[in-house]
Design an enzyme around this catalytic site. Structure first.
Site, PDB file in Angstrom:
ATOM      1  N   TYR A  21       0.889  -1.160   0.000  1.00  0.00           N
ATOM      2  CA  TYR A  21       0.000   0.000   0.000  1.00  0.00           C
ATOM      3  C   TYR A  21       0.928   1.212   0.000  1.00  0.00           C
ATOM      4  O   TYR A  21       1.654   1.454   0.974  1.00  0.00           O
ATOM      5  CB  TYR A  21      -0.868  -0.023   1.250  1.00  0.00           C
ATOM      6  CG  TYR A  21      -1.903   1.090   1.340  1.00  0.00           C
ATOM      7  CD1 TYR A  21      -3.254   0.802   1.234  1.00  0.00           C
ATOM      8  CD2 TYR A  21      -1.529   2.415   1.550  1.00  0.00           C
ATOM      9  CE1 TYR A  21      -4.217   1.810   1.331  1.00  0.00           C
ATOM     10  CE2 TYR A  21      -2.471   3.423   1.633  1.00  0.00           C
ATOM     11  CZ  TYR A  21      -3.810   3.118   1.530  1.00  0.00           C
ATOM     12  OH  TYR A  21      -4.747   4.118   1.613  1.00  0.00           O
ATOM     13  N   THR A  67      11.073   0.972   3.888  1.00  0.00           N
ATOM     14  CA  THR A  67      11.155   2.378   3.543  1.00  0.00           C
ATOM     15  C   THR A  67      11.971   3.207   4.529  1.00  0.00           C
ATOM     16  O   THR A  67      12.094   2.844   5.706  1.00  0.00           O
ATOM     17  CB  THR A  67       9.725   2.958   3.470  1.00  0.00           C
ATOM     18  OG1 THR A  67       9.774   4.373   3.250  1.00  0.00           O
ATOM     19  CG2 THR A  67       8.967   2.720   4.778  1.00  0.00           C
ATOM     20  N   TYR A 114       1.866   5.393   7.009  1.00  0.00           N
ATOM     21  CA  TYR A 114       2.587   4.554   6.058  1.00  0.00           C
ATOM     22  C   TYR A 114       3.859   3.986   6.697  1.00  0.00           C
ATOM     23  O   TYR A 114       4.117   2.775   6.636  1.00  0.00           O
ATOM     24  CB  TYR A 114       2.929   5.356   4.805  1.00  0.00           C
ATOM     25  CG  TYR A 114       3.831   4.631   3.838  1.00  0.00           C
ATOM     26  CD1 TYR A 114       3.351   3.596   3.050  1.00  0.00           C
ATOM     27  CD2 TYR A 114       5.183   4.983   3.708  1.00  0.00           C
ATOM     28  CE1 TYR A 114       4.177   2.921   2.166  1.00  0.00           C
ATOM     29  CE2 TYR A 114       6.012   4.322   2.825  1.00  0.00           C
ATOM     30  CZ  TYR A 114       5.503   3.293   2.059  1.00  0.00           C
ATOM     31  OH  TYR A 114       6.338   2.625   1.192  1.00  0.00           O
ATOM     32  N   TRP A 134      12.490   7.074  -1.958  1.00  0.00           N
ATOM     33  CA  TRP A 134      12.232   7.969  -3.087  1.00  0.00           C
ATOM     34  C   TRP A 134      12.235   7.209  -4.417  1.00  0.00           C
ATOM     35  O   TRP A 134      12.915   7.581  -5.376  1.00  0.00           O
ATOM     36  CB  TRP A 134      13.251   9.104  -3.110  1.00  0.00           C
ATOM     37  CG  TRP A 134      13.195  10.046  -1.942  1.00  0.00           C
ATOM     38  CD1 TRP A 134      12.652   9.805  -0.707  1.00  0.00           C
ATOM     39  CD2 TRP A 134      13.723  11.376  -1.886  1.00  0.00           C
ATOM     40  NE1 TRP A 134      12.814  10.895   0.115  1.00  0.00           N
ATOM     41  CE2 TRP A 134      13.459  11.885  -0.583  1.00  0.00           C
ATOM     42  CE3 TRP A 134      14.397  12.191  -2.802  1.00  0.00           C
ATOM     43  CZ2 TRP A 134      13.847  13.164  -0.187  1.00  0.00           C
ATOM     44  CZ3 TRP A 134      14.779  13.462  -2.400  1.00  0.00           C
ATOM     45  CH2 TRP A 134      14.493  13.945  -1.111  1.00  0.00           C
TER      46      TRP A 134
END
Length: 293
Positions: free
Chosen positions: A63, A103, A127, A152
């Site tokens: 997601y 991430t 997130y 990124w």
């Protein structure tokens, strides 16, 4: 000897699309999109893994709507937090290994230098919290795993900063872009290529390879820049004749539902020391990506 089966999720995504190509030669790749394996449907996730019976699961699916996640918490946590745990449980049951992607948003961005894998995590948005939950669920399962934290991400597909800038640059004479958030723009092809290189080492390794190498690794392009610097480089390297003026603004002038870290830089030293692999500088990767267009 039977052919090794690799289950690849999210094949239509930025990274999944490239992995479907780079994983060739490492086994029989069973590539599935959201219609076949939806991370929001945990029963389906479990069922597909049991049907395919892979020796390796590679999971770039996620997601990724960072701002939407602030108001869609349950869906983000299910796909990014719970589903990776299910994949890990099933991998453990099969004696398979799992490769998963996380991430820079697991960090709060307050460190002045590049983050290393052992730095304290402190996600500032839903997130980031959901991706951290996924990392923790995988580790708790006890399965053989590699978690690659990247940042990124951009490429030729999907929704990303590169494609947004190229679209807006063709429409406008002036763009305002955030200049006080720093990170490493990372090409999806770089992520897929380095992943395949690591997995080639796993295939060639001995029975203890996964036990020795399992863990979290940072995997980003070399160097760093701001979003403003990234935008400037995109237009400088783009073949487009129209070059908009790119003006720097602070993040405070462009409020978003999800808070972003000011510092997203992550050290790749562990990746280099463990696997002998070094990502190209972000500018060189950007040049190559634009040459593909």
């Amino acid at each position: 000897m039977s052919e090794r089966t690799i289950l690849l999720t999210g094949v239509n995504g930025q990274v999944g699309f490239e992995l479907a190509r780079t994983l060739q030669g490492l086994g029989r790749v069973v590539a599935v999109d959201r219609s076949r394996l939806d991370l929001g449907d945990l029963d389906q996730v479990r069922r597909v893994v049991r049907e395919v019976k892979p020796a390796l699961i590679v999971n770039p699916a996620a997601y990724t709507a960072v701002d939407k996640a602030e108001s869609d918490v349950e869906a983000a946590m299910r796909a990014n937090g719970e589903a990776p745990g299910v994949l890990a449980e099933e991998a453990k049951r099969l004696g398979a290994a799992l490769v998963h992607y996380s991430t820079d948003y697991v960090f709060d961005g307050t460190k002045e230098s590049a983050y290393v894998e052992d730095d304290a995590v402190n996600p500032q948005n839903i997130y980031g919290k959901s991706k951290l939950a996924g990392e923790q669920a995988i580790a708790a399962s006890g399965c053989d795993h590699l978690i690659f934290r990247t940042s990124w991400v951009y490429g030729a597909r999907g929704k990303n900063f590169l494609l947004t800038m190229l679209r807006l640059g063709a429409e406008r004479d002036e763009l305002s872009v955030v200049a006080d958030q720093i990170g490493a723009p990372t090409w999806s092809v770089t992520i897929a290529a380095l992943t395949a290189n690591v997995l080639a080492q796993a295939v060639a390794g001995d029975d203890g390879w996964w036990a020795q190498k399992s863990g979290v690794y940072h995997l980003t392009a070399g160097g760093s820049t701001s979003w403003h610097g990234f935008a400037q480089a995109i237009f400088a390297l783009s073949a487009s004749e129209k070059k908009p003026e790119v003006k720097p603004i602070p993040a405070s002038a462009y409020p978003t539902p999800a808070k972003r870290p000011a510092n997203s830089r992550m050290s790749n030293r562990k990746l280099l020391d463990t696997f002998g692999l070094q990502a190209p500088d972000w500018q060189e990767a950007l040049r190559l990506s634009l040459a593909d267009r």
